[in-house]
Scaffold this active site. Sequence first.
Site, PDB file in Angstrom:
ATOM      1  N   ALA A  10     -47.911   3.821  15.923  1.00 25.28           N
ATOM      2  CA  ALA A  10     -48.814   3.669  17.075  1.00 25.28           C
ATOM      3  C   ALA A  10     -50.275   3.822  16.708  1.00 25.28           C
ATOM      4  O   ALA A  10     -51.153   3.508  17.501  1.00 25.28           O
ATOM      5  CB  ALA A  10     -48.444   4.686  18.151  1.00 25.28           C
ATOM      6  N   ARG A  15     -59.550   2.935   9.455  1.00 23.70           N
ATOM      7  CA  ARG A  15     -60.198   2.658   8.167  1.00 23.70           C
ATOM      8  C   ARG A  15     -59.919   1.249   7.629  1.00 23.70           C
ATOM      9  O   ARG A  15     -60.410   0.875   6.583  1.00 23.70           O
ATOM     10  CB  ARG A  15     -59.758   3.722   7.147  1.00 23.70           C
ATOM     11  CG  ARG A  15     -60.415   5.067   7.399  1.00 23.70           C
ATOM     12  CD  ARG A  15     -59.707   6.204   6.689  1.00 23.70           C
ATOM     13  NE  ARG A  15     -58.473   6.589   7.381  1.00 23.70           N
ATOM     14  CZ  ARG A  15     -57.618   7.504   6.931  1.00 23.70           C
ATOM     15  NH1 ARG A  15     -57.846   8.100   5.777  1.00 23.70           N
ATOM     16  NH2 ARG A  15     -56.541   7.815   7.620  1.00 23.70           N
ATOM     17  N   THR A  79     -49.026  12.813  15.609  1.00 21.34           N
ATOM     18  CA  THR A  79     -47.681  12.442  15.145  1.00 21.34           C
ATOM     19  C   THR A  79     -46.583  13.210  15.905  1.00 21.34           C
ATOM     20  O   THR A  79     -45.503  12.666  16.147  1.00 21.34           O
ATOM     21  CB  THR A  79     -47.545  12.695  13.635  1.00 21.34           C
ATOM     22  OG1 THR A  79     -48.033  14.007  13.321  1.00 21.34           O
ATOM     23  CG2 THR A  79     -48.336  11.693  12.826  1.00 21.34           C
ATOM     24  N   GLY A 137     -51.588  16.332   3.990  1.00 19.80           N
ATOM     25  CA  GLY A 137     -51.224  17.688   4.373  1.00 19.80           C
ATOM     26  C   GLY A 137     -50.705  18.429   3.139  1.00 19.80           C
ATOM     27  O   GLY A 137     -49.992  17.851   2.326  1.00 19.80           O
ATOM     28  N   ARG A 331     -47.058 -32.224   1.751  1.00 21.98           N
ATOM     29  CA  ARG A 331     -47.083 -31.531   3.043  1.00 21.98           C
ATOM     30  C   ARG A 331     -45.699 -31.549   3.705  1.00 21.98           C
ATOM     31  O   ARG A 331     -44.792 -32.204   3.230  1.00 21.98           O
ATOM     32  CB  ARG A 331     -48.155 -32.167   3.932  1.00 21.98           C
ATOM     33  CG  ARG A 331     -49.574 -31.887   3.392  1.00 21.98           C
ATOM     34  CD  ARG A 331     -50.621 -32.679   4.114  1.00 21.98           C
ATOM     35  NE  ARG A 331     -50.526 -32.502   5.563  1.00 21.98           N
ATOM     36  CZ  ARG A 331     -51.084 -33.315   6.446  1.00 21.98           C
ATOM     37  NH1 ARG A 331     -51.761 -34.386   6.044  1.00 21.98           N
ATOM     38  NH2 ARG A 331     -50.943 -33.086   7.741  1.00 21.98           N
ATOM     39  N   LYS A 349     -47.123 -36.706   3.541  1.00 16.70           N
ATOM     40  CA  LYS A 349     -46.767 -35.956   4.733  1.00 16.70           C
ATOM     41  C   LYS A 349     -45.641 -36.674   5.444  1.00 16.70           C
ATOM     42  O   LYS A 349     -45.716 -37.892   5.616  1.00 16.70           O
ATOM     43  CB  LYS A 349     -47.971 -35.836   5.670  1.00 16.70           C
ATOM     44  CG  LYS A 349     -47.731 -34.904   6.835  1.00 16.70           C
ATOM     45  CD  LYS A 349     -48.392 -35.356   8.125  1.00 16.70           C
ATOM     46  CE  LYS A 349     -47.618 -36.483   8.781  1.00 16.70           C
ATOM     47  NZ  LYS A 349     -48.155 -36.900  10.089  1.00 16.70           N
TER      48      LYS A 349
HETATM   49  C1  UD1 Z   1     -49.825  12.436   8.124  1.00 16.40           C
HETATM   50  C2  UD1 Z   1     -49.394  13.902   8.073  1.00 16.40           C
HETATM   51  C3  UD1 Z   1     -49.825  14.491   6.719  1.00 16.40           C
HETATM   52  C4  UD1 Z   1     -49.207  13.679   5.597  1.00 16.40           C
HETATM   53  C5  UD1 Z   1     -49.538  12.187   5.754  1.00 16.40           C
HETATM   54  C6  UD1 Z   1     -48.709  11.410   4.772  1.00 16.40           C
HETATM   55  C7  UD1 Z   1     -49.493  14.789  10.347  1.00 16.40           C
HETATM   56  C8  UD1 Z   1     -50.261  15.605  11.310  1.00 16.40           C
HETATM   57  N1  UD1 Z   1     -50.032  14.624   9.147  1.00 16.40           N
HETATM   58  O1  UD1 Z   1     -51.253  12.403   8.049  1.00 16.40           O
HETATM   59  O2  UD1 Z   1     -49.394  15.845   6.618  1.00 16.40           O
HETATM   60  O3  UD1 Z   1     -49.687  14.173   4.349  1.00 16.40           O
HETATM   61  O4  UD1 Z   1     -49.211  11.724   7.069  1.00 16.40           O
HETATM   62  O5  UD1 Z   1     -49.038  10.041   4.782  1.00 16.40           O
HETATM   63  O6  UD1 Z   1     -48.426  14.329  10.662  1.00 16.40           O
HETATM   64  N2  UD1 Z   1     -49.130   7.832  14.516  1.00 16.40           N
HETATM   65  C9  UD1 Z   1     -48.629   7.553  15.767  1.00 16.40           C
HETATM   66  N3  UD1 Z   1     -49.166   8.151  16.851  1.00 16.40           N
HETATM   67  C10 UD1 Z   1     -50.183   9.051  16.760  1.00 16.40           C
HETATM   68  C11 UD1 Z   1     -50.705   9.328  15.477  1.00 16.40           C
HETATM   69  C12 UD1 Z   1     -50.146   8.706  14.381  1.00 16.40           C
HETATM   70  O7  UD1 Z   1     -47.694   6.751  15.907  1.00 16.40           O
HETATM   71  O8  UD1 Z   1     -50.608   9.566  17.799  1.00 16.40           O
HETATM   72  C13 UD1 Z   1     -48.523   7.170  13.360  1.00 16.40           C
HETATM   73  C14 UD1 Z   1     -49.501   6.297  12.595  1.00 16.40           C
HETATM   74  O9  UD1 Z   1     -49.435   4.966  13.059  1.00 16.40           O
HETATM   75  C15 UD1 Z   1     -48.999   6.410  11.169  1.00 16.40           C
HETATM   76  C16 UD1 Z   1     -48.345   7.779  11.112  1.00 16.40           C
HETATM   77  O10 UD1 Z   1     -48.093   8.161  12.446  1.00 16.40           O
HETATM   78  O11 UD1 Z   1     -48.008   5.435  10.884  1.00 16.40           O
HETATM   79  C17 UD1 Z   1     -49.194   8.818  10.416  1.00 16.40           C
HETATM   80  O12 UD1 Z   1     -50.410   8.970  11.107  1.00 16.40           O
HETATM   81  P1  UD1 Z   1     -51.783   9.109  10.339  1.00 16.40           P
HETATM   82  O13 UD1 Z   1     -52.867   9.275  11.344  1.00 16.40           O
HETATM   83  O14 UD1 Z   1     -51.937   8.060   9.335  1.00 16.40           O
HETATM   84  O15 UD1 Z   1     -51.535  10.559   9.654  1.00 16.40           O
HETATM   85  P2  UD1 Z   1     -52.160  11.075   8.339  1.00 16.40           P
HETATM   86  O16 UD1 Z   1     -53.534  11.567   8.599  1.00 16.40           O
HETATM   87  O17 UD1 Z   1     -51.977  10.096   7.246  1.00 16.40           O
END
Ligand code: UD1
Length: 452
Positions: A10, A15, A79, A137, A331, A349
């Site tokens: 989601a 970036r 997450t 993390g 084509r 084509k």
């Molecule tokens: C997350 C972990 C981090 C880990 C890293 C590994 C958490 C808080 N942190 O950080 O510990 O080292 O992944 O790659 O979990 N997403 C949602 N809904 C939300 C937020 C995120 O669906 O509200 C999804 C994103 O689309 C993505 C995934 O969850 O696919 C991870 O989210 P992202 O914001 O990339 O977390 P990181 O900062 O990478």
Amino acid sequence: MGLCIVILAAGQGTRMYSDKPKVLHTLAGKSLLEHVYQTAMVLSHRDIYVVYGHGGDQVPNALQDFQVNWVEQEEQLGTGHAVQQVLPDIPDVDNVLILYGDVPLITEESLNTLVDAAATTGFSLLTTHLEDPHGYGRIIRDEDSNIVAIVEEKDATEEQKRIFEINTGFMVVKADLLKRWVNSLGNDNKQNEYYLTDIVAKAVADNVVIAPVLAESNIEVKGINNRSQLAEAERYFQLVQAHHLMHRGVGLNDPARFDLRGELEIGRDNEIDINVVIEGRVKLGNNVTIGANCYLKDTIIADNVNVLPNTMIDNAVIGSGCNIGPFARIRPDTTLDDDVHIGNFVELKKTDIGKGSKVNHLTYLGDSHIGTETNIGAGTITCNYDGAFKHQTIIGDNVFVGSDVQLIAPVKVNNGATIAAGTTVTKDVAEDELAISRTEQKTIPKWQRPKK
Ligand code: UD1
Ligand code: CA
């Protein structure tokens, strides 16, 4: 008890600086999410849930044939909040495997190890050691080396930032435990998000031991957060595919300059020169050589075919013994029978060409049917488009079309006919006839060219 798989997808992907949701960006021609989905599909599971949100319906719309339950997370509050959206649908006795839509290279092997590890305690976590753990993390362990917490980069102390063991994010948790912990998460942290990672501390408080699993390789747990990480993953994936093909007998002049964005079915003794891009589903027979800088898409090529450099072939069927290029453009909906020669600067084509026919130079054939052993001279053009409609050109067997001929479609040239060079064919030509339309040549003796 079964396995439910939750794919988190989601997030916005800030970036990437893109209007497209991050998980729809492609790696080797497939969206990041599709890579994760295909890995999920090979695990034995009960149900797959994909949490989508940013970009609205773009994600489910783009991937309609997925056999998953789409769950919307209206606001991206973290997450933990994302996982919370699917939990009501999951039976307590199931295990839940968490996957990430932006971590596409995760392998079936690591995930199966993770699933097995959860069997004992109800909670397993995939970690790895990174030389540069920035952004991830960090795994906090106690003096007995048990995992006791995960601290996000943004919340970590300087000392915690020097920990090299990181959370990959992949975990398997029993659904009843996951529900209890996720529903009690707070968002008192630097990002004001509901962190899924905070369930680790909650598990420790409930005396649940976390079974750690070390990832087989670092590359498979790398998340794609920006375009340079995407390019890095692409190069890695392409190199793996290239070596796999070489081990099955394909000769690649340079595995670092070969891109496969789809599936390649191979024969024996296929030789592929540098900078070749293959997309969709391509099938090569035996003894096929592909020259440098060629692009092949959704095409079937039979045995003993030579595709010379800088040729594009899209949605075509190529018979055995054909020679194509250099600089040819084939084509969609084109079929070449055996031993056809297509030369430089020829565009085809919706055209089929019979056995042994030659179209060697500077020609456009569209919406046409060419018989066997026919020769199409340099600079032949089928005028297939009248500004509103497309029309057919039919040319029989053993026809000789001279150079610089225009065929005004619809028109038919029957077997054995000859079209003189420079002719504009506006009427059908009968069998064995010669068609010629040329103004008679005038000559002016002793012609003086203008002088400066
Ligand atoms: C997350 C972990 C981090 C880990 C890293 C590994 C958490 C808080 N942190 O950080 O510990 O080292 O992944 O790659 O979990 N997403 C949602 N809904 C939300 C937020 C995120 O669906 O509200 C999804 C994103 O689309 C993505 C995934 O969850 O696919 C991870 O989210 P992202 O914001 O990339 O977390 P990181 O900062 O990478
Ligand atoms: Ca991420």
